[in-house]
Design an enzyme around this catalytic site. Structure first.
Site, short mmCIF file in Angstrom:
data_model
loop_
_atom_site.label_atom_id
_atom_site.label_comp_id
_atom_site.label_asym_id
_atom_site.label_seq_id
_atom_site.Cartn_x
_atom_site.Cartn_y
_atom_site.Cartn_z
N ALA A 208 0.83 -1.20 0.00
CA ALA A 208 0.00 0.00 0.00
C ALA A 208 0.86 1.25 0.00
CB ALA A 208 -0.92 0.00 1.22
N ASN A 209 0.29 2.30 -0.60
CA ASN A 209 0.91 3.62 -0.56
C ASN A 209 2.29 3.65 -1.18
OD1 ASN A 209 -1.27 4.94 1.09
ND2 ASN A 209 -0.63 3.32 2.49
N ARG A 210 2.49 2.76 -2.14
CA ARG A 210 3.73 2.71 -2.92
C ARG A 210 4.97 2.34 -2.10
NH1 ARG A 210 7.98 4.90 -5.04
NH2 ARG A 210 8.40 4.74 -7.28
N LEU A 211 4.80 1.81 -0.91
CA LEU A 211 5.93 1.31 -0.15
C LEU A 211 6.18 -0.15 -0.52
CD1 LEU A 211 5.56 2.92 3.39
CD2 LEU A 211 7.20 3.46 1.59
N HIS A 212 6.43 -0.36 -1.80
CA HIS A 212 6.60 -1.71 -2.32
C HIS A 212 7.91 -2.32 -1.84
CE1 HIS A 212 3.34 -0.34 -4.74
NE2 HIS A 212 4.09 0.38 -5.57
#
Length: 231
Positions: A208-212
């Site tokens: 989520a939220n681009r915290l890949h």
């Protein structure tokens, strides 16, 4: 276009391993997951099997990137037909666009885009021909219709109409006794397999939220080294 982008402070900051991703796995991808020889192989097989079990269409489809002698890139989707310690295997016509590019610049990349699971695996490295024995073994596993089409097609070459293409396929089928049965169809002279021998492998797990999560393996004379990358 991706939808659903939100703003504000990520709600799962600081949750660490408790922040489940779209793949349903609560644990965050970590370099410690990469074990074995080579260390990418076991996890790749696990993710491929989970893609198959999730009924993703064409789970062995991969985006193949090549470049010509001038460095101009091109991509297309092909099917992976083998993945073992020696590398990633696919088959095509040697006189196709990708065949000509690989002859001029024998390096490539492939990416498995399991978008429904928010996972990707990316490979880069030199490309070599598989043995004739490997090509023949795979060729004779193919459905007869696929054999006839590959034998008939001068891949990547122009043809005037769809009807002309179908007529060409019908003539080749008649040559070998028909579409449904007949004489054995030999491997076309300019058709066979390639193996990408990985020097770089990257696993990507969406969060989520681009915290890949990204973990990259790089091979050197000293062996494989795994590092976590920022997303």
């Amino acid at each position: 276009m991706r939808v659903g982008y939100g703003g504000g402070i990520p709600p799962n900051i600081g949750e660490g391993d408790r922040a489940a991703g779209a793949d349903g796995i609560r644990e965050n991808l970590d370099p410690s997951w990469l074990r074995g020889d080579p260390p990418w192989l076991d996890l790749f097989h696990v993710w491929l099997r989970e893609a198959i079990d999730s009924h993703i269409p064409e789970p062995n489809a991969m985006v193949l990137g090549t470049a010509d002698a001038d460095g101009i890139p091109s991509t297309r989707t092909v099917l992976c037909k083998g993945a073992d310690a020696s590398g990633i295997v696919f088959f095509t016509g040697y006189d196709s666009d990708k065949g000509h590019e690989l002859a001029a610049n024998p390096y490539a990349s492939v990416t498995f885009p399991w978008i429904a699971l928010e996972r990707q695996v990316h490979f880069r490295g030199p490309v070599e021909h598989v043995t004739m024995e490997e090509t023949q073994e795979y060729w004779y596993m193919r459905p007869r219709g696929s054999q006839l089409s590959a034998y008939a097609s001068a891949q990547s070459q122009p043809i005037d109409t769809r009807t002309a293409l179908e007529d060409l396929a019908a003539r080749v089928a008649a040559q070998f006794g028909g579409f449904d049965a007949g004489a054995e169809i030999p491997v076309p002279p300019a058709w066979g397999g390639y193996r990408l021998v990985p020097t770089t492998v990257e696993f990507w797990q969406g969060r989520a939220n681009r915290l890949h999560n990204r973990v990259r393996l790089t091979r050197s004379d000293a062996g494989w080294e795994a590092v976590r990358l920022q997303p």
